[in-house]
Motif scaffolding. Structure first.
Motif, PDB file in Angstrom:
ATOM      1  N   LYS A 194      45.975  22.015  45.741  1.00  0.00           N
ATOM      2  CA  LYS A 194      44.499  21.682  45.823  1.00  0.00           C
ATOM      3  C   LYS A 194      44.137  21.223  47.294  1.00  0.00           C
ATOM      4  CE  LYS A 194      43.714  20.763  41.253  1.00  0.00           C
ATOM      5  NZ  LYS A 194      43.234  19.786  40.031  1.00  0.00           N
TER       6      LYS A 194
ATOM      7  N   LEU B  12      39.906  18.755  46.541  1.00  0.00           N
ATOM      8  CA  LEU B  12      39.872  19.411  45.164  1.00  0.00           C
ATOM      9  C   LEU B  12      40.456  18.480  43.900  1.00  0.00           C
ATOM     10  CD1 LEU B  12      39.179  21.551  47.236  1.00  0.00           C
ATOM     11  CD2 LEU B  12      39.886  23.300  45.733  1.00  0.00           C
TER      12      LEU B  12
ATOM     13  N   ASN C 243      39.920  15.335  43.483  1.00  0.00           N
ATOM     14  CA  ASN C 243      38.796  14.273  43.303  1.00  0.00           C
ATOM     15  C   ASN C 243      39.459  12.959  43.660  1.00  0.00           C
ATOM     16  OD1 ASN C 243      37.683  16.534  41.809  1.00  0.00           O
ATOM     17  ND2 ASN C 243      37.988  15.343  39.910  1.00  0.00           N
TER      18      ASN C 243
ATOM     19  N   TRP D 173      34.992  17.054  43.269  1.00  0.00           N
ATOM     20  CA  TRP D 173      35.557  17.453  44.499  1.00  0.00           C
ATOM     21  C   TRP D 173      34.964  16.261  45.542  1.00  0.00           C
ATOM     22  CZ3 TRP D 173      35.261  23.118  46.174  1.00  0.00           C
ATOM     23  CH2 TRP D 173      35.773  23.853  45.116  1.00  0.00           C
TER      24      TRP D 173
ATOM     25  N   SER E  33      30.827  12.882  47.290  1.00  0.00           N
ATOM     26  CA  SER E  33      31.487  13.627  46.213  1.00  0.00           C
ATOM     27  C   SER E  33      30.439  14.563  45.833  1.00  0.00           C
ATOM     28  CB  SER E  33      32.217  12.851  45.132  1.00  0.00           C
ATOM     29  OG  SER E  33      32.479  13.607  44.157  1.00  0.00           O
TER      30      SER E  33
END
Length: 836
Positions: free
Chosen positions: A175, A199, A201, A226, A251
């Motif tokens: 990610k 990606l 979070n 994200w 985000s």
């Protein structure tokens, strides 16, 4: 360069660059030198917010520029007062990163180095921290799942070497990270923190030393989508000590979070803090060297209605004479896809973070902001949007905040396919694969520059649902009209409305000649775009007030009711919101006939005929259509080529039409006006001229010589003799790249002397002189061609040149200076001043 035994001095200056911003996050950076950088296709463009002009484009990248970052950026402006040279990092979609040097003294750029280990995929973010006047550390992230950290040592003397060393390469897994921020940790010199998000979070904090390795210290959870942007503040002073930092994150979950990173104190001191609101959620503790740091969630900011693409702390202002201490304002700028930017500050009484200022786009056609940036002194904010556009607001209030929109550069955000000068050269019209046509003009403003003229976009006549491939402005008397052809089988005719003519008068200070030819009772004020169609309907002078009342009285919201355009007469250059909506031209005709997407269009020199061609793979489709201006009847279908006709041009006496094609042939047709509505046309000659596609052609304004340019890297000059046969006069020396554009300027009729501008696939432009004169001793005509000047790559395009156009094909008799316009794949429209 010697020419006919004489010296020919030619000077070339850049007058104007119009370009839009690549539609990608992290693309724009505002430097401590108060210049902005952004990617425009493969170029790094530099613009000055004070003059709203693009100053230059930097050529080196072979792929789309994804991100730029100044060293020092506006965040470190307080450290940059005495710097003579500023640096810029730029990363592209191939994973390559360049470092550029900008010298403030002579305003010169140089490409200093390429970062040796390139990323395997595109660069997504670059973040840097200035640790001293000559040392910076920067991190780059890429979609290859790697974050690299580099130290760059900048030279202390002019022309010195930049040294680069890799501190660490962090593998972040499947990610990738798309947001980075670097900082020096407070209370412990030599330790750094790197925050990264993407990606998964989460926000990952790494700590490291300036000598190398970074270790994963902790992760911060809270965001539910994200992470898009991260920014560390500079260390905050408490009781005279640097004891804490703030980190802001944004985000796709529409939220913004502020995290506090404080030097961890002993338990005895901690009891007092537990009661304060600011640290109500204790987060993880991490070690860096001998110090430990406690992270807590300081605040959660909710206000945006869509993804928040960027957050940025207001740049610190120095508060002492020796510039060691600096004061970090408690102020954050956020930019979102909801078309707004917000400034957040804590309330004076409660300390709760609130949205204090909101600015943004209200027009229906915009699709949000990709990023927002502070000016170094914090009095201006800039956003870049989905339409490749910039939006700048300046705080003009003295005792209170009053944010007002300011002028910015603008331009296309996709390849520019064609350009055309107005009849008297008052403006330049360009069309692009971004589905718009745009009018650029020099705006007379005594206060702006030495000669009182800066170029701006003054109208956007056509906003369309198809990529536009070609355009021609009609030359004859009467109102301004143009014909454009797009990726549809129809050519469209547009006519200038009253609002544009009046705006043009302001731009040119009433020096324009067209007003004499105008109908007295001109009724069309502007144009409106229908909600579901592509046609631009006229708005009439009388109807402008009625339509508002009619709309309000219905009171029913149907799909067809989109905001009414309000045609406006501008007394100063318009900004994006006005251009996108209030400067449309009404469409007067559609020309049906072609079987495929239109590819090329040209008008004759009297404004009586227009010729069009379309993409073709069969001889039956490759025909050229002739249209009569005014009645817009099809008056001729010319057959000769078997593949797409790539360019058309009428000779300057309008008696011949030259066409060149992918089939490697050129054709010449004799055109005669036989009656009021009748044209006779006859194919005079068709000849194979090059080994590859012929992309460009241009007639000599003084005669029947013409030039053809091809993918085979040659330019050939031909002469049409007695209207029936063609002779090859000369072939210019082979070029390094395919020839994609040609334009012939007449300089001296007596000596049949002209200058041919040659544009190449590499983006470079050259000027060649040509004369076809009788030698002194005999009557033999001797063609003579020589290279006059190669344009500096820093003022050229960085990818294929699509079209070159001299302002007036016959040079002004009084002056020795003439303008050359060019457009290309790099999204740029350029105007050069050539002194002959």
């Amino acid at each position: 360069m010697g020419f006919n035994g004489e010296e020919m001095e030619v000077g070339v200056e850049r007058v104007f660059i119009g370009a839009g911003c690549n539609r990608i996050v992290n693309n724009v950076s505002w430097g401590a030198c108060d210049l902005l950088s952004f990617g425009a296709q493969n170029a790094v463009a530099i613009f000055c917010p004070k003059t709203a002009q693009i100053l230059t484009t930097l050529p080196a990248h072979k792929a789309f520029v994804n991100c730029t970052h100044w060293l020092p950026s506006s965040k470190f402006a307080f450290k940059a007062r005495n710097l003579e040279r500023h640096y810029l990092l730029s990363g592209d979609a191939d994973g390559t990163i360049f470092l550029w040097e900008f010298s403030l003294a002579d305003k010169k750029w140089r490409n200093v180095l390429q970062v040796p280990e390139k990323h395997k995929k595109g660069v997504t973010c670059i973040s840097a921290v200035m640790v001293s006047q000559t040392d910076a550390i920067f991190a780059s992230s890429s979609s290859d799942g790697i974050v690299s950290v580099w130290e760059v040592t900048l030279p202390s003397s002019p022309g010195g070497e930049c040294k680069l060393s890799c501190l660490d390469t962090l593998l972040v897994g499947k990610k990738p990270m798309v947001a980075l921020s670097l900082t020096e940790l407070p209370g412990n010199s030599g330790h750094l923190a790197l925050a990264m998000g993407g990606l998964d979070n989460k926000i990952h904090i790494y700590s490291g030393e300036r000598t190398g390795k970074f270790v994963h210290a902790c992760e911060l959870k809270g965001h539910t989508d994200w992470i898009r942007s991260l920014d560390f503040s500079v260390p905050i002073y408490e009781n005279g000590e640097k004891s804490s930092l703030l980190l802001v994150s944004s985000s796709q979950d529409k939220g913004i979070r502020i995290w506090k990173m404080a030097l961890h104190k002993s338990l005895a001191n901690n009891k007092k803090e537990e009661t304060s609101l600011a640290s109500y959620i204790k987060g993880p503790i991490f070690l860096a060297g001998s110090s430990s740091y406690q992270i807590s969630l300081e605040s959660l900011l909710i206000g945006h209605e869509d993804w928040v693409y960027s957050v940025e702390w207001q740049p610190p202002q120095s508060s002492s004479i020796d510039d060691i201490e600096c004061y970090q304002p408690q102020s954050i700028l956020s930019a979102s896809m909801d078309k707004t930017m917000m400034i957040w500050q804590p309330e004076k009484t409660t300390g709760i973070w609130m949205n204090m200022v909101t600015v943004g786009e209200l027009s229906h056609c915009a699709l949000g902001f990709y990023g927002g940036h502070w000016s170094p002194n914090g009095d201006s904010i800039l956003a870049h949007g989905y339409g490749g556009s910039f939006h700048l607001w300046r705080n003009v209030g003295i005792d209170f905040d009053d944010w007002k929109p300011q002028k910015v550069p603008s331009g296309h955000f996709a390849a520019v396919s064609d350009i055309s000068w107005a009849r008297d050269g008052e403006y330049l019209l360009s069309v692009s694969h971004d589905q718009t046509s745009r009018v650029f003009s020099a705006w007379c403003d005594e206060s702006s520059s030495e000669d009182g003229k800066t170029w701006h976009e003054i109208a956007r006549p056509q906003v369309h649902g198809h990529d536009i491939n070609c355009v021609t402005l009609i030359r004859g008397k009467g109102n301004h009209r143009f014909v454009s052809g797009a990726d549809e089988k129809v050519a469209r005719v547009f006519e200038a409305p009253l609002s544009f003519l009046k705006t043009l008068n302001h731009a040119t200070s009433q020096k324009s000649s067209f007003t004499d030819d105008l109908p007295v009772d001109m009724q069309i004020l502007g144009a409106n775009m229908s909600a579901l169609g592509l046609s631009q309907k006229p708005i009439y002078v009388q109807a402008s007030s009625d339509s508002k009342e009619r709309n309000n009285s219905e009171g029913i919201d149907t799909l067809e009711t989109i905001p009414e355009a309000v045609p406006v007469v501008f007394t100063e250059p318009p900004i994006e919101e006005q251009l996108a909506w209030h400067t449309l031209w009404p469409e007067s005709h559609k020309l049906y006939g072609h079987g495929n997407e239109l590819f090329s269009v040209c008008g004759d020199h009297e404004g009586k005929l227009v010729a069009t061609s379309c993409k073709a793979q069969l001889a039956s489709v490759a025909e050229i259509w002739l249209w009569q201006v005014g009645s817009w009847k099809a008056v001729g279908r010319l057959h000769s080529h078997t593949l797409t006709v790539t360019q058309l041009e009428f000779s300057h006496d309008n008696s011949f039409l030259l066409s060149v094609s992918r089939d490697r042939h050129f054709s010449i047709f004799a055109i005669k006006q036989t009656g009021a509505d009748e044209i006779s046309h006859q194919l005079v000659i068709k000849q194979e001229a090059h080994k590859r596609i012929i992309w460009a052609c241009s007639w000599n304004p003084f005669g029947h010589e013409f030039a053809t340019g091809s993918r085979d890297k040659t330019v050939k000059i031909w002469e049409l003799e007695n209207g029936s046969s063609v002779k090859l006069l000369t072939t210019l020396l082979t070029f390094k790249s395919s020839v994609t554009a040609l334009s012939w300027l007449g300089v001296d009729r007596q000596r049949n002397h002209g200058i041919i501008a040659v544009g190449m696939e590499s983006g470079l432009i050259e000027l060649w002189s040509f004369s076809n004169t009788k030698s002194e001793n005999s009557s033999i005509v001797v063609p003579n061609a020589a290279l006059v000047v190669r344009f500096d790559p820093f003022i050229c395009h960085v990818s294929a040149v699509h079209r070159l156009r001299w302002k007036n094909a016959k040079k002004n008799e009084d002056g020795t200076s003439v303008q050359l316009a060019s457009c290309g794949d790099d999204h740029c429209v350029r105007v050069f001043q050539v002194s002959v």
